[in-house]
Every structure is written in C-alpha cells, then in structure tokens.
Design a protein around this motif. Structure first.
Motif, PDB file in Angstrom:
ATOM      1  N   VAL A  17       0.854  -1.193   0.000  1.00  0.00           N
ATOM      2  CA  VAL A  17       0.000   0.000   0.000  1.00  0.00           C
ATOM      3  C   VAL A  17       0.890   1.243   0.000  1.00  0.00           C
ATOM      4  O   VAL A  17       1.925   1.275   0.662  1.00  0.00           O
ATOM      5  CB  VAL A  17      -0.980   0.001   1.198  1.00  0.00           C
ATOM      6  N   ARG A  18       0.490   2.223  -0.789  1.00  0.00           N
ATOM      7  CA  ARG A  18       1.239   3.477  -0.852  1.00  0.00           C
ATOM      8  C   ARG A  18       0.956   4.325   0.384  1.00  0.00           C
ATOM      9  O   ARG A  18      -0.143   4.321   0.915  1.00  0.00           O
ATOM     10  CB  ARG A  18       0.855   4.265  -2.107  1.00  0.00           C
ATOM     11  N   ASN A  19       1.961   5.065   0.808  1.00  0.00           N
ATOM     12  CA  ASN A  19       1.860   5.954   1.958  1.00  0.00           C
ATOM     13  C   ASN A  19       1.242   7.283   1.509  1.00  0.00           C
ATOM     14  O   ASN A  19       1.753   7.932   0.591  1.00  0.00           O
ATOM     15  CB  ASN A  19       3.256   6.192   2.541  1.00  0.00           C
ATOM     16  N   ASP A  20       0.171   7.698   2.158  1.00  0.00           N
ATOM     17  CA  ASP A  20      -0.533   8.928   1.807  1.00  0.00           C
ATOM     18  C   ASP A  20       0.292  10.193   2.054  1.00  0.00           C
ATOM     19  O   ASP A  20      -0.076  11.265   1.573  1.00  0.00           O
ATOM     20  CB  ASP A  20      -1.851   9.031   2.582  1.00  0.00           C
ATOM     21  N   ARG A  21       1.369  10.071   2.787  1.00  0.00           N
ATOM     22  CA  ARG A  21       2.220  11.233   3.059  1.00  0.00           C
ATOM     23  C   ARG A  21       2.947  11.712   1.800  1.00  0.00           C
ATOM     24  O   ARG A  21       3.404  12.847   1.720  1.00  0.00           O
ATOM     25  CB  ARG A  21       3.246  10.864   4.137  1.00  0.00           C
ATOM     26  N   PHE A  22       3.015  10.846   0.797  1.00  0.00           N
ATOM     27  CA  PHE A  22       3.728  11.162  -0.432  1.00  0.00           C
ATOM     28  C   PHE A  22       2.750  11.553  -1.530  1.00  0.00           C
ATOM     29  O   PHE A  22       1.677  10.974  -1.651  1.00  0.00           O
ATOM     30  CB  PHE A  22       4.568   9.961  -0.886  1.00  0.00           C
ATOM     31  N   VAL A  23       3.150  12.519  -2.340  1.00  0.00           N
ATOM     32  CA  VAL A  23       2.367  12.942  -3.494  1.00  0.00           C
ATOM     33  C   VAL A  23       2.981  12.287  -4.722  1.00  0.00           C
ATOM     34  O   VAL A  23       4.206  12.295  -4.897  1.00  0.00           O
ATOM     35  CB  VAL A  23       2.392  14.478  -3.638  1.00  0.00           C
ATOM     36  N   PHE A  24       2.120  11.713  -5.548  1.00  0.00           N
ATOM     37  CA  PHE A  24       2.567  11.019  -6.754  1.00  0.00           C
ATOM     38  C   PHE A  24       2.070  11.783  -7.975  1.00  0.00           C
ATOM     39  O   PHE A  24       0.880  12.088  -8.073  1.00  0.00           O
ATOM     40  CB  PHE A  24       2.013   9.595  -6.783  1.00  0.00           C
ATOM     41  N   GLY A  25       2.969  12.094  -8.885  1.00  0.00           N
ATOM     42  CA  GLY A  25       2.603  12.757 -10.127  1.00  0.00           C
ATOM     43  C   GLY A  25       3.377  12.141 -11.282  1.00  0.00           C
ATOM     44  O   GLY A  25       4.326  11.382 -11.076  1.00  0.00           O
ATOM     45  N   VAL A  26       2.964  12.452 -12.500  1.00  0.00           N
ATOM     46  CA  VAL A  26       3.638  11.924 -13.687  1.00  0.00           C
ATOM     47  C   VAL A  26       4.032  13.097 -14.577  1.00  0.00           C
ATOM     48  O   VAL A  26       3.201  13.959 -14.897  1.00  0.00           O
ATOM     49  CB  VAL A  26       2.737  10.934 -14.458  1.00  0.00           C
ATOM     50  N   ASP A  28       6.110  13.613 -18.230  1.00  0.00           N
ATOM     51  CA  ASP A  28       6.686  12.939 -19.405  1.00  0.00           C
ATOM     52  C   ASP A  28       6.694  11.422 -19.256  1.00  0.00           C
ATOM     53  O   ASP A  28       7.652  10.746 -19.630  1.00  0.00           O
ATOM     54  CB  ASP A  28       8.104  13.438 -19.685  1.00  0.00           C
ATOM     55  N   GLY A  29       5.631  10.883 -18.681  1.00  0.00           N
ATOM     56  CA  GLY A  29       5.477   9.433 -18.577  1.00  0.00           C
ATOM     57  C   GLY A  29       6.202   8.790 -17.419  1.00  0.00           C
ATOM     58  O   GLY A  29       6.153   7.574 -17.254  1.00  0.00           O
ATOM     59  N   GLU A  30       6.906   9.571 -16.618  1.00  0.00           N
ATOM     60  CA  GLU A  30       7.635   9.019 -15.484  1.00  0.00           C
ATOM     61  C   GLU A  30       7.143   9.643 -14.184  1.00  0.00           C
ATOM     62  O   GLU A  30       6.879  10.844 -14.116  1.00  0.00           O
ATOM     63  CB  GLU A  30       9.144   9.230 -15.656  1.00  0.00           C
ATOM     64  N   ALA A  31       7.047   8.804 -13.152  1.00  0.00           N
ATOM     65  CA  ALA A  31       6.516   9.265 -11.872  1.00  0.00           C
ATOM     66  C   ALA A  31       7.527  10.113 -11.116  1.00  0.00           C
ATOM     67  O   ALA A  31       8.733   9.884 -11.188  1.00  0.00           O
ATOM     68  CB  ALA A  31       6.108   8.068 -11.013  1.00  0.00           C
ATOM     69  N   VAL A  32       6.975  11.071 -10.397  1.00  0.00           N
ATOM     70  CA  VAL A  32       7.729  11.858  -9.436  1.00  0.00           C
ATOM     71  C   VAL A  32       7.007  11.666  -8.105  1.00  0.00           C
ATOM     72  O   VAL A  32       5.793  11.829  -8.015  1.00  0.00           O
ATOM     73  CB  VAL A  32       7.763  13.350  -9.820  1.00  0.00           C
ATOM     74  N   ILE A  33       7.763  11.282  -7.093  1.00  0.00           N
ATOM     75  CA  ILE A  33       7.215  11.051  -5.764  1.00  0.00           C
ATOM     76  C   ILE A  33       7.781  12.129  -4.845  1.00  0.00           C
ATOM     77  O   ILE A  33       8.999  12.274  -4.744  1.00  0.00           O
ATOM     78  CB  ILE A  33       7.607   9.652  -5.252  1.00  0.00           C
ATOM     79  N   ILE A  34       6.887  12.867  -4.190  1.00  0.00           N
ATOM     80  CA  ILE A  34       7.321  13.962  -3.335  1.00  0.00           C
ATOM     81  C   ILE A  34       6.910  13.670  -1.896  1.00  0.00           C
ATOM     82  O   ILE A  34       5.760  13.353  -1.620  1.00  0.00           O
ATOM     83  CB  ILE A  34       6.704  15.296  -3.797  1.00  0.00           C
TER      84      ILE A  34
END
Length: 104
Positions: A17-26, A28-34
């Motif tokens: 399960v992903r941690n809600d503390r992190f923001v996930f965005g895409v 150019d087709g690649e994810a960025v996790i903040i």
C-alpha cells in the motif's frame, strides 16, 4: 510465512500500500514522488510508474507480479526479483508499506 522476512523477501500474499504522506505525479510518462513532510523527491522510470499505478490501491505482491508478467511478457521469476527489489527500496524510504495485515 506471510509478509517479509529478515532477508526482505516478499511472499505472494504480502499486501502493498502506498503511503498517503507522499504525493505522486507523472511528468513525461515518469513518476515523481514527493515527500510532503521532508520536501524530498524521487523520479521513477516508466516501469516503476506502472508499478505505482498498480499499487494505487492495496494489492498483493503475487497479483502485482501477475499483472506485470502479463503486460510485459517477462519471466515470472525475473519479475518477482526486480519488483521485490524496487518495493523494498520504496519501503525503506517509507513510500510503501509491506504488510500482511492491510486488506487488499
């Protein structure tokens, strides 16, 4: 045994399960996790991005690898090895939880 052991192996029933503390965005087709608490970020390649998509909701390790082997026509053993390594890295960073108690 279910979950993870001392060597960090995952079995088919380990829930991810992903941690809600992190923001996930895409981008150019690649994810960025903040990390919203620490301000750090991580770039993930297209395969990692697909894995993050598949774990947007809790999922079992075996089901995740099944979906990936179908999508990418990869050998199951190789898939499990590579995905295990990726997930253990994410787990070590707190981005995902690997837990047999989380409902998938």
């Amino acid at each position: 045994m279910t979950g993870t052991d001392a060597e960090g192996s995952l079995d088919a029933d380990t829930r991810i399960v992903r941690n809600d503390r992190f923001v996930f965005g895409v981008i150019d087709g690649e994810a960025v996790i903040i990390d919203t608490d620490g301000g750090k970020y991580l770039n993930v390649n297209r395969t990692g991005t697909r894995i993050l998509d598949l774990i947007a909701e809790p999922v079992r390790f075996g089901d995740l690898c099944g979906a990936l082997t179908t999508r990418y026509a990869i050998d199951r053993e190789a898939c499990e090895r590579d995905v295990r390594s990726f997930l253990l890295d994410l787990s070590g960073r707190g981005i995902v939880a690997l837990d047999p108690q989380i409902e998938a």
